[in-house]
Scaffold this motif. Structure first.
Motif, PDB file in Angstrom:
ATOM      1  N   THR A  22       0.831  -1.202   0.000  1.00 13.43           N
ATOM      2  CA  THR A  22       0.000   0.000   0.000  1.00 13.43           C
ATOM      3  C   THR A  22       0.866   1.252   0.000  1.00 13.43           C
ATOM      4  OG1 THR A  22      -1.656  -1.232   1.222  1.00 13.43           O
ATOM      5  CG2 THR A  22      -1.867   1.153   1.200  1.00 13.43           C
ATOM      6  N   MET A  23       1.959   1.190   0.765  1.00 12.65           N
ATOM      7  CA  MET A  23       2.851   2.351   0.741  1.00 12.65           C
ATOM      8  C   MET A  23       3.439   2.534  -0.657  1.00 12.65           C
ATOM      9  SD  MET A  23       4.792   1.835   4.300  1.00 12.65           S
ATOM     10  CE  MET A  23       3.866   1.535   5.778  1.00 12.65           C
ATOM     11  N   ALA A  24       3.735   1.403  -1.304  1.00 11.37           N
ATOM     12  CA  ALA A  24       4.348   1.487  -2.630  1.00 11.37           C
ATOM     13  C   ALA A  24       3.448   2.226  -3.603  1.00 11.37           C
ATOM     14  CB  ALA A  24       4.663   0.087  -3.144  1.00 11.37           C
ATOM     15  N   ILE A  25       2.138   2.072  -3.441  1.00 10.52           N
ATOM     16  CA  ILE A  25       1.235   2.694  -4.412  1.00 10.52           C
ATOM     17  C   ILE A  25       1.188   4.205  -4.234  1.00 10.52           C
ATOM     18  CG2 ILE A  25      -1.015   2.748  -3.263  1.00 10.52           C
ATOM     19  CD1 ILE A  25      -2.073   1.287  -5.759  1.00 10.52           C
ATOM     20  N   ALA A  26       1.681   4.662  -3.082  1.00 13.18           N
ATOM     21  CA  ALA A  26       1.734   6.114  -2.881  1.00 13.18           C
ATOM     22  C   ALA A  26       2.754   6.754  -3.819  1.00 13.18           C
ATOM     23  CB  ALA A  26       2.072   6.431  -1.432  1.00 13.18           C
ATOM     24  N   ILE A  27       3.730   5.964  -4.277  1.00 12.75           N
ATOM     25  CA  ILE A  27       4.785   6.557  -5.117  1.00 12.75           C
ATOM     26  C   ILE A  27       4.235   7.040  -6.456  1.00 12.75           C
ATOM     27  CG2 ILE A  27       7.011   6.151  -6.238  1.00 12.75           C
ATOM     28  CD1 ILE A  27       7.602   4.179  -3.935  1.00 12.75           C
ATOM     29  N   PRO A  28       3.597   6.156  -7.249  1.00 12.56           N
ATOM     30  CA  PRO A  28       3.055   6.680  -8.518  1.00 12.56           C
ATOM     31  C   PRO A  28       2.017   7.765  -8.301  1.00 12.56           C
ATOM     32  CG  PRO A  28       2.350   4.399  -8.157  1.00 12.56           C
ATOM     33  CD  PRO A  28       3.411   4.699  -7.142  1.00 12.56           C
ATOM     34  N   THR A  29       1.281   7.693  -7.191  1.00 11.04           N
ATOM     35  CA  THR A  29       0.298   8.738  -6.930  1.00 11.04           C
ATOM     36  C   THR A  29       1.012  10.066  -6.668  1.00 11.04           C
ATOM     37  OG1 THR A  29      -0.920   6.978  -5.844  1.00 11.04           O
ATOM     38  CG2 THR A  29      -1.820   9.182  -5.672  1.00 11.04           C
ATOM     39  N   GLY A  30       2.088   9.981  -5.889  1.00 12.04           N
ATOM     40  CA  GLY A  30       2.872  11.182  -5.623  1.00 12.04           C
ATOM     41  C   GLY A  30       3.447  11.756  -6.908  1.00 12.04           C
ATOM     42  N   VAL A  31       3.878  10.866  -7.799  1.00 16.52           N
ATOM     43  CA  VAL A  31       4.424  11.306  -9.084  1.00 16.52           C
ATOM     44  C   VAL A  31       3.434  12.198  -9.807  1.00 16.52           C
ATOM     45  CG1 VAL A  31       4.989  10.487 -11.396  1.00 16.52           C
ATOM     46  CG2 VAL A  31       6.028   9.405  -9.402  1.00 16.52           C
ATOM     47  N   LYS A  32       2.160  11.801  -9.760  1.00 17.88           N
ATOM     48  CA  LYS A  32       1.142  12.586 -10.466  1.00 17.88           C
ATOM     49  C   LYS A  32       1.064  13.994  -9.899  1.00 17.88           C
ATOM     50  CE  LYS A  32      -1.370   9.304 -12.681  1.00 17.88           C
ATOM     51  NZ  LYS A  32      -2.303   9.334 -13.742  1.00 17.88           N
ATOM     52  N   ILE A  33       1.029  14.054  -8.585  1.00 18.54           N
ATOM     53  CA  ILE A  33       0.856  15.372  -7.965  1.00 18.54           C
ATOM     54  C   ILE A  33       2.038  16.269  -8.306  1.00 18.54           C
ATOM     55  CG2 ILE A  33       0.827  16.550  -5.739  1.00 18.54           C
ATOM     56  CD1 ILE A  33      -0.967  14.224  -4.776  1.00 18.54           C
ATOM     57  N   ILE A  34       3.236  15.713  -8.172  1.00 16.59           N
ATOM     58  CA  ILE A  34       4.425  16.507  -8.461  1.00 16.59           C
ATOM     59  C   ILE A  34       4.435  16.926  -9.930  1.00 16.59           C
ATOM     60  CG2 ILE A  34       6.921  16.336  -8.715  1.00 16.59           C
ATOM     61  CD1 ILE A  34       5.878  16.916  -5.881  1.00 16.59           C
ATOM     62  N   ASN A  35       4.029  16.031 -10.818  1.00 12.87           N
ATOM     63  CA  ASN A  35       3.998  16.380 -12.234  1.00 12.87           C
ATOM     64  C   ASN A  35       3.007  17.490 -12.519  1.00 12.87           C
ATOM     65  OD1 ASN A  35       5.785  14.773 -14.117  1.00 12.87           O
ATOM     66  ND2 ASN A  35       5.037  13.205 -12.736  1.00 12.87           N
ATOM     67  N   TRP A  36       1.919  17.477 -11.781  1.00 20.23           N
ATOM     68  CA  TRP A  36       0.950  18.560 -11.986  1.00 20.23           C
ATOM     69  C   TRP A  36       1.541  19.896 -11.556  1.00 20.23           C
ATOM     70  CZ3 TRP A  36      -3.489  15.380  -9.365  1.00 20.23           C
ATOM     71  CH2 TRP A  36      -4.009  14.470 -10.299  1.00 20.23           C
ATOM     72  N   VAL A  37       2.161  19.875 -10.399  1.00 15.62           N
ATOM     73  CA  VAL A  37       2.740  21.136  -9.923  1.00 15.62           C
ATOM     74  C   VAL A  37       3.830  21.597 -10.892  1.00 15.62           C
ATOM     75  CG1 VAL A  37       3.929  22.280  -8.028  1.00 15.62           C
ATOM     76  CG2 VAL A  37       2.201  20.559  -7.530  1.00 15.62           C
ATOM     77  N   MET A  38       4.636  20.649 -11.343  1.00 14.05           N
ATOM     78  CA  MET A  38       5.726  21.019 -12.250  1.00 14.05           C
ATOM     79  C   MET A  38       5.191  21.461 -13.613  1.00 14.05           C
ATOM     80  SD  MET A  38       8.246  20.906 -10.348  1.00 14.05           S
ATOM     81  CE  MET A  38       9.532  21.283 -11.506  1.00 14.05           C
ATOM     82  N   THR A  39       4.014  20.998 -13.984  1.00 11.59           N
ATOM     83  CA  THR A  39       3.402  21.488 -15.220  1.00 11.59           C
ATOM     84  C   THR A  39       3.123  22.982 -15.094  1.00 11.59           C
ATOM     85  OG1 THR A  39       2.392  19.347 -15.589  1.00 11.59           O
ATOM     86  CG2 THR A  39       1.470  21.187 -16.806  1.00 11.59           C
ATOM     87  N   MET A  40       2.640  23.346 -13.918  1.00 10.74           N
ATOM     88  CA  MET A  40       2.321  24.759 -13.699  1.00 10.74           C
ATOM     89  C   MET A  40       3.584  25.594 -13.553  1.00 10.74           C
ATOM     90  SD  MET A  40      -0.739  24.089 -11.014  1.00 10.74           S
ATOM     91  CE  MET A  40      -1.053  25.766 -10.571  1.00 10.74           C
TER      92      MET A  40
END
Lengths: 208, 670, 370, 442
Positions: B345-363
């Protein structure tokens, strides 16, 4: 995944041609859909088989699996179902050769063999029931009948489709590509067969 | 391709005694004359146009959203004070069961299906989905399934076992009304809808992309939808098995969950959560896709790390299968299983975190324009991050045993589902509204809508963190002063705040409907072709799109095709200098001018809706009378054969859609 | 047709009245005869039954130009249906349902035919119109009926054959015939469609015949398998092997029982509970009114069974529960629900609850139910 | 407990929510006071509220050994989550403020730099690995049952808990040998009594649907599943009453299914044990309670067991006396009803839903200091302290007081067996008698 986007940008002729479906992968939509469907079916049977494996030993003071099985008989009926896969292959190959007559003949033979299998299952269920194994008798019986029943329903639906296909070929009413339609039915039929081999091994052959 | 499928005259059979190989257009081989209406109620009832179906999905989902919302408000009213008397215990249990069921299965999933239906073919440059009639069947099946489920309210009471319907509490002895039967059969029906939809959309995305659109040029929303459809494809059969077992248990006295026969109640939990956990991603990934479409548009930058977002989406989908038991940390699995699932379950936080960071970095480094869809997208980042972080706190299994089944979990998943999925869907509604209806939604009203929703949701779900950590369990129809405590963290105060918040939230949602009215009043302006300076294919056509979507099948050279047709980089080296070389109007006009000479769309059909209708009839049969099953089955069989023998297009009524400004040559068939 | 039906019905009435002597049946058949005769009378009076026997000139020209209605089997089917239904009313409901189905089908087909024949002046177009609707209904029905005949008849045949072995033989023979016939038909193109149809018809008749004969002949007797519930009721949970112990299961796919009861190699019974991994021979305490799932593990080197006596004559509780014989090393699940506490008089009278193993006198384990 | 402050809790809870400041200030009001404005106002409010008791089921005030282990693991996770949250929101805020459209040129159309992306995969991976390792350790530690000192069986049913204490091989119960009587299994309900400083293992199951046993201050929750046995370790050094609630949805009255765990000093536990095993004494002849005994036998004893109760009505010969054995399985679907032998020794009833004590007396016990708690608890329910109003309402019409499936005529699916206590149509006189009788049951 073959990522080959074919460019039909200029040709509407291509669109009208039945045989050549222009898809991004080159695989026809129908066939891809059938594969997807069968993938989904795998999990359906996976769930049912898991349920059975969990409950096969749970029949408390009622009949247990090895007390009712008639392995020689079930082997015979399994063999019949396997043979129907062979005839299905013959039907598909006839369809590819555009030989309507033999397509119909082999589809009919496949359907008949399938019907014999279902008849065998009905006979088997009847004897089990007479021996005291009802649907609600125990966890083992409930899960056994559910699993094999689901498979039986798949075979039955397959037979009705096969006979209808024979009728539709006869009346020349198959929409779309005939050979591909036969092939799709074949895919389904083989899948049902493979599932049976799995069920036969796991349910009947491995002692509880 | 199905949409241009029509019979040819090439004999497909060499058999000498065979009649004409394939029926000619003059001799229809369908059953009834095909419905051909393009306006009026029949055009909606028998339509197989993905856009009309998408809109209907949306309308129905919104209706269920309102129903589920009213259920939620009643729940919050009941819990506003101690020993609430708004609802009886029985009514309360039905209410929270149906609230969850409605929101998950009848609102979020179909709302995502609405966007998927409408946008996926447009985004990949197709004229329709691969199987338009199956698409129609999916919609009607969903609608009838949802209606069937909700008729239980007036037929003796709705399901009262919680949306997770744990065995053996779902057995007839413990839930004697027909509610659970309605629930099981209703979900079975909507499951069929989802499954057919999944197969259809997967085939569409894989097979019907515009020329030049390789998989890594597929718009991110479409990508996420495809991941979701794969999840559905494999998750639905598992719940189907569980629901069948439950149905056999309740209606035919099977013993799958009868402990006195030696059954293991954990079987249900495993089956349910093997479906239920992927379901979480099924709910949230479409919204992720929408956010990933909206952010680049209003940042004027491509999505940061597009390949990584695609792969993390797929990774979430994949790992999502291996974490189901984290819903069961308290149900008595062994410590080894608990440890394994905890780490997974902790492992699945990684790809989820990737999304959030990618969104911020898009902006980051962009040129941000805070329109309403953008506000919602940023709202998703914030709210979902909160939900994600509280999720990490209970991926720690020991900590979860203190938090599971308390309001802390309620807070967590509402931040994920409301903050992630629902806000994302609203972002999509504002973003694509001009595309779908040709009118802009009012921005001012939209801001009211957004801020009230955000304030409302934080007031409602924020306090639930406190409630949960203070030990208030879920699914309690009342709470008492005795266990409320005093002081700042007392349960009474925060329950009241949550209840007040829920009404603010309701007001926020209401603003959306007001906005629709305001924006579609007489005299409002028609939306421009490209109001947002968008980047993807769906904007290279009129708004709303013509029935055949594109006059010419677009050829794709870039990920953000539309952007690259509009702008040109005239800079050198590291210096970039973007110049607009074409307006949307010019691009669309050019497409129209070079339109394909003839286009065949599949004709509407009676069979999908008839076949769908057969399903609830059979379901009523299971509950009330076995003969109804036979009747329903007969209708189903008839419809299937009618469907099977129907050609994709009506030969007598070949339909060439008229296009404005261009004369299209009428199809000639020899 | 109605005339014929009325005559047949009259004959049936007389025959039934003489042979079966049922008042209700006779009344029913008389009513049917009267109804059919009335219908026949109306038909004859309106000359509807035999229009073409009269001069065609009496009809107007337009009708003469129209295509003649084709031959139709549906009126006959309808008559047959009515007769079957009447027969069913006085005999078995199943026959009535059969008749009703035939009735509905006949009416539907008749209407369909009549409708399609008025569709246009072009007969082939009319046939096409008819087939559009009809095939969707006829094909699945035909497929289902064909399938039903095969399944029902063949399974009756197998139930009828004298032994289990002969079912396998019968199965193999039929399947082989199907395969061989398929191969022959496939290879010989000279075999035309009518011949194949005839082949089907003949095999169908043979199959139905076989099924009917088997059905009438009666099924071979299938013994109900004895279970431990049965031997417990007969007070036979002993050390010796019974029919119920044949092929009994030796494994259980679950581990979290309330307790595991183990027969040690030394011939004692010990128990072990989850969370407490030590063997204990002291009393086993189990909750009352609870489905206690217990595992019995046999670590001795002989086949043994576990037995417990419950409250005698207590409603809803069997007097005794026993497992089947468990192989050395085998495990079996036993579910025991103690409805009565240990201190109740009926239990103290039988010396309290205890597990025991027939044949091993040292193997006893006290059970306490608070 | 109310005045106990817990440093760990403060830090980590605050890290996570909007009320970060509140918690900090609650602990450290002096430092807060220096900060002017709103913060000071909030600080003052919180400082006041810090004196008040928190909810009895607060998960951030561990007392038991396992609860403490969980807490030691979870607060750093909350803290980490909070820090990550602040960083993400900070980054987002900077982005939003810095890059809003001020007429700048179209930005570079780039999909980003791989280095940044890999970095952003690596950082969460490292953090999560750091969390995962201790998590696995604690999971294993919590599952450890090797050093169990006392085993108690817990059985859940709709909507109350039953406890039965096993007699160990050495004739003791939880290591305590009864002083007078011989050791026998003890059956109680609602309130679990355990000795302090003892590693107690609850072995739980259920008679109908899944329930979950949760005493937040002692340990996390564990589902009690019918047909399975799950175990849960409870232990505490501090005597007191610890509240809990069923947390797995279990039907109609799920919200009313509560329980308490009572931790007693060894002396007090011994006292409690002896009291439980004391032989039954009938009320004095001629008293209201004696009439109550007869009423109890006719009205209640079909389902409710009172150990040692003997039916001696209508006979003078002691040999004709019959032991009264309840048969709840004939009337109740779960097959059990609470044992009422020492009802007034507990201070709640009906699945710990209602208090047997009046509000004042309740506060005396619940808020007692650990040193005096045992005595006050063992005093049981006296006539003055009895919450007679609710007990009366309950006896008058129990399904109206607590939602249950109690109308036998509607219950075809359970063969007419009720779920919960049915309406008994007792007269007011009978209720008076029963209350008098029950008051002596301790």
């Amino acid at each position: 995944m073959a990522d080959t986007a074919v460019a039909p940008a200029t040709g509407h002729d291509a669109h009208d041609d039945h045989g050549a479906h222009h898809t991004s992968t080159g695989l026809s939509n129908n066939k891809l859909a059938m594969w997807m469907f069968l993938g989904s079916e795998c999990l359906l049977f996976g769930g049912l088989i898991s349920t059975y494996m969990l409950y096969r030993g749970r029949h408390s003071e009622n009949l247990g699996p090895d007390q009712v099985w008639d392995i020689p008989f079930t082997s015979a009926s399994s063999f019949v179902l396997l043979m129907s896969s062979l005839t299905m292959v013959l039907a598909v190959s006839s369809a590819h050769r555009k030989d309507d007559r033999n397509t119909k003949v082999w589809l009919m033979v496949t359907a008949l063999l399938g019907a014999l299998f279902v008849a065998g299952q009905v006979y088997e269920f009847t004897t089990f029931y007479r021996e005291g194994l009802g649907f609600t008798t125990s966890l083992f019986s409930s899960s056994f009948y559910t699993l094999t029943g689901f498979h039986g329903v798949h075979v039955t639906v397959g037979i009705i489709m096969l006979t209808s296909l024979v009728g539709m070929i006869g009346k020349n009413r198959v929409p779309g590509d005939k050979a591909e339609t036969v092939e799709l039915f074949g895919l389904y039929w083989h899948f049902v067969d493979v599932v049976w081999i799995l069920i036969f091994t796991l349910v009947y052959l491995i002692p509880a | 391709m199905a949409i241009i499928e029509r019979p040819t005259d090439t004999p497909a059979v060499v058999s000498p005694d065979a009649a004409p190989a394939v029926a000619t257009p003059a001799t229809s081989y369908g059953v009834f004359r095909r419905p051909v209406e393009t306006t009026g109620w029949k055009s909606w009832l028998f339509t197989i146009d993905h856009k009309k179906l998408g809109i209907m999905y949306g309308v129905v989902a919104m209706a269920f959203f309102v129903i589920g919302g009213i259920e939620a408000l009643l729940i919050r009213l009941q819990l506003a004070g101690p020993d609430g008397t708004v609802l009886s215990a029985d009514a309360y249990n039905q209410m929270f069961t149906m609230h969850a069921t409605t929101m998950v299965f009848l609102f979020v999933m179909p709302m995502a299906a609405a966007f998927a239906n409408y946008m996926v073919p447009l985004q990949i440059g197709a004229r329709d989905v691969a199987f338009p009639r199956i698409n129609a069947f999916g919609f009607w099946t969903f609608l009838f399934g949802g209606l069937f489920l909700n008729t239980s309210w007036i037929l003796g009471g709705a399901a009262d076992g919680g949306w997770f319907m744990y065995a053996p509490n779902s057995s007839v002895a413990f839930s004697p009304t027909n509610g659970v039967d309605f629930w099981a059969l209703g979900l079975q029906i909507t499951g069929i809808a989802s499954l057919t939809g999944a197969i259809n959309l997967i085939v569409t995305v894989i097979n019907m992309r515009a020329p030049g659109m390789s998989l890594m040029k597929v718009p991110i929303f479409t990508w996420m939808i495809m991941v979701v459809q794969f999840l559905l494809l494999f998750a639905i059969p598992v719940i189907t098995v569980a629901l069948f077992l439950l149905m056999f248990q309740r209606s035919f006295d099977a013993t799958f969950f009868s402990v006195e026969a030696g059954a293991d109640p954990l079987l249900w939990q495993h089956l349910f959560w093997i479906f239920g956990h992927p379901e979480v991603y099924i709910i949230v990934l479409p919204a992720f896709g929408i956010v990933s479409e909206v952010l680049p548009v209003f940042s004027k930058k491509p999505l940061f790390g597009y390949p990584l977002v695609v792969f993390s989406g797929a990774a979430i989908g994949f790992v999502g299968w291996g974490v189901w038991a984290h819903h069961m940390f308290a149900s008595g699995l062994g410590p080894i299983s608990v440890a394994v699932f905890s780490v997974a379950t902790m492992a699945i936080a990684i790809p989820t975190g990737v999304k959030i960071i990618n969104w911020v970095m898009t902006m980051w480094g962009g040129k941000l324009k805070f329109t309403v869809p953008m506000l919602y997208a940023v709202g998703v980042i914030v709210q979902f991050t909160i939900g994600g972080l509280s999720g990490v706190t209970h991926s720690v299994a020991p900590s979860d045993t203190q938090q599971t089944d308390t309001y802390y979990i309620v807070a967590h998943f509402h931040y994920v589902i409301f903050g992630g999925a629902v806000l994302g869907l609203f972002s999509g509604l504002y973003y694509w509204w001009p595309k779908m209806f040709g009118k802009m939604l009012n921005e001012r009203m939209g801001r009211w809508n957004f801020w009230l929703t955000i304030i409302g949701m934080n007031l409602t779900f924020g306090p639930m963190h406190v409630l949960g950590l203070q030990g208030q369990p879920r699914r309690m129809y009342r709470w008492t002063e005795n266990r409320a405590g005093e002081g700042f963290f007392n349960i009474g105060f925060w329950n009241l705040i949550a209840s007040i918040g829920s009404f603010v939230l309701a007001l926020g949602v209401l603003m959306f409907f007001v906005n629709i009215y305001v924006s579609h009043r007489k005299g409002t302006q028609k939306a421009p072709l490209d109001p947002w300076d968008a980047r993807s294919l769906e904007w290279i056509t009129t708004s709303p799109p013509k029935e055949h979507n594109f006059d010419r099948t677009p050829t794709v050279g870039h990920l953000d095709e539309f952007f690259h047709r509009k702008y040109e980089d005239r800079g050198e080296g590291d210096h970039h200098d973007y110049h607009q070389v074409a307006t949307a109007e010019e691009i669309v006009a050019e497409e129209e001018a070079k339109g394909d000479s003839h286009i065949h769309l599949p004709s509407p059909s009676y069979w999908p809706i008839l076949l769908s209708l057969a399903l609830p009839i059979m379901a009523y049969g299971v509950i009330y009378n076995i003969w109804l099953i036979a009747g329903g089955a007969a209708l189903a069989l008839l419809s299937m054969y009618g469907w099977g023998m129907e050609p994709h297009t009506a030969p007598d009524d070949d339909y060439d859609p008229p296009a404005a400004g261009t004369e299209l040559e009428v199809a000639a068939h020899g | 047709m109605f005339t014929t039906g009325a005559v047949a019905s009259l004959a049936g009435t007389v025959a039934y009245g003489v042979l079966a002597e049922g008042t209700m049946g006779t009344i029913g058949l008389v009513s049917a005869t009267v109804a059919l005769a009335t219908l026949a009378g109306i038909v004859i009076f309106t000359r509807d039954a035999n229009v073409f026997a009269d001069e065609p000139d009496t009809f107007d020209g337009a009708a003469a130009n129209a295509a003649r209605p084709g031959a139709s089997m549906w009126p006959f089917a309808l008559g047959l249906a009515v007769t079957t239904m009447t027969l069913g009313l006085v005999t078995y409901p199943a026959i009535f349902i059969l008749g009703a189905i035939l009735f509905v089908a006949g009416i539907a087909e008749w209407i369909l035919q009549a409708w399609s024949e008025r569709a246009s002046a072009d007969a082939s177009h009319n046939a096409e119109v008819r087939s559009r609707l009809a095939y969707t209904a006829e094909m699945p029905v035909a497929a289902a009926i064909g399938l039903g005949i095969v399944i029902y008849s063949f399974s009756r045949v197998m139930l009828g054959v004298p032994s289990k072995t002969s079912t396998i033989v019968a199965f193999s023979i039929v399947a082989t015939i199907v395969l061989i016939l398929g191969a022959i038909v496939g290879a010989k193109r000279s075999i035309t469609a009518p011949k194949i149809t005839a082949l089907f018809a003949v095999s169908g008749v043979v199959l139905i015949g076989g099924g009917a004969v088997s059905g009438l002949n009666g099924e071979r007797h299938i013994h109900e398998h004895e279970t431990t519930a049965y031997i417990a009721a007969k007070d036979e949970c002993g050390a010796e092997k019974t029919y119920a112990d044949k092929h009994a299961s030796q494994t259980v796919a679950g581990k979290a029982g309330n307790a595991e009861v183990r027969l040690t190699a030394a011939g004692t019974l010990v128990h072990r509970k989850p969370g407490d991994e030590t063997d204990r021979s002291s009393a086993l305490q189990l909750p009352r009114s609870n489905a206690n799932n217990l595992l019995f593990r046999n670590d001795s080197d002989e086949e043994r069974r576990l037995v417990i006596d419950l409250a005698p004559d207590y409603e809803g509780s069997p007097p005794r529960i026993c497992t089947t014989l468990v192989d050395p090393g085998g495990v079996q699940l036993i579910t025991v629900n103690f409805a009565v506490p240990s201190f109740a008089p009926e239990i103290t009278d039988i010396g309290g609850y205890r597990f025991y193993v027939p044949g091993v006198s040292s193997a006893e384990l006290e059970v306490v139910v608070p | 407990m109310s005045s106990r402050t817990n440093h760990d809790r403060t830090i980590s809870d605050g890290s996570h929510d909007a009320h970060t400041l509140d918690r900090v200030s609650a602990v450290n009001p002096r430092r807060r006071r220096r900060i002017p404005g709103i913060a000071a106002a909030i600080g003052a409010a919180i400082a006041l509220s810090a004196c008040a008791t928190d909810a009895p089921q607060d998960t951030w005030q561990p007392v038991g050994e396992n609860a403490q282990k969980i807490h030691d693991l979870q607060w750093p996770v909350f803290l980490t989550a909070g820090i990550v949250g602040v960083l993400v929101f900070g980054l987002l805020a900077v982005t939003v403020l810095r890059f809003r459209d001020k007429g700048q040129a179209m930005p570079e159309q780039t999909h980003g730099k791989p280095v940044i992306e890999y970095l952003f995969i690596a950082i969460p991976a490292v953090i999560l690995a750091a969390i995962a390792i201790p998590t696995v350790g604690v999971v294993m530690a919590l599952a450890d049952t090797d050093d169990t000192e006392c085993v108690i069986n817990v059985t859940g049913q709709q909507w109350w808990w039953e406890y039965d204490y096993e007699v160990e091989d050495d004739g003791t119960i939880c290591g305590f040998a009864p002083t007078a009587a011989e050791a026998a299994p003890i059956v109680t309900s609602g309130q679990l009594v355990i000795p302090a400083d003892t590693k107690v293992l609850l072995r739980g199951t259920s008679r109908d649907v899944i329930h979950s046993y949760w005493i937040p201050r002692l340990n996390g929750k564990r589902d009690m599943v019918p047909g399975r046995v799950h175990y849960l370790r409870l232990s505490s050094e501090t005597p007191g009453i610890y509240a809990g609630q069923c947390t797995e949805f279990c039907g109609l009255s799920h919200a009313n299914m509560r329980m308490e765990t009572i931790v007693l000093e060894p002396d007090h536990f011994q006292q409690w044990l002896d009291n439980e095993l004391e032989p039954y004494t009938s009320p004095e002849e001629g008293t209201l309670a004696a009439a109550g005994e007869a009423t109890f036998i006719t009205q209640c004893s079909r389902c409710h067991q009172v150990n040692g109760l003997v039916d001696d009505r209508g006979t003078d010969d002691p040999d004709d006396d019959t032991l009264v054995v309840s048969y709840p399985d004939q009337f109740v679907y779960s097959g059990a009803a609470p044992n009422l032998t020492n009802l007034m020794g507990r201070n709640t009833f009906a699945g710990a839903t209602f208090d047997l004590l009046t509000d004042e007396c309740r506060a005396d016990v619940w808020e007692a200091d650990p040193e005096v708690f045992g005595e006050r608890y063992l005093a049981g329910v006296t006539e003055d302290c009895l919450n007679e109003i609710e007990l009366r309402e309950w006896l008058r019409n129990s399904p109206a007081k607590k939602p249950m499936y109690a109308d036998a005529e509607m219950l075809t699916e359970t063969d007419g067996k009720t779920r919960g206590m049915p309406y008994l149509a007792l007269s007011e006189d009978q209720i008076d008698e029963l209350i008098a009788y029950l008051l002596e049951r301790k």
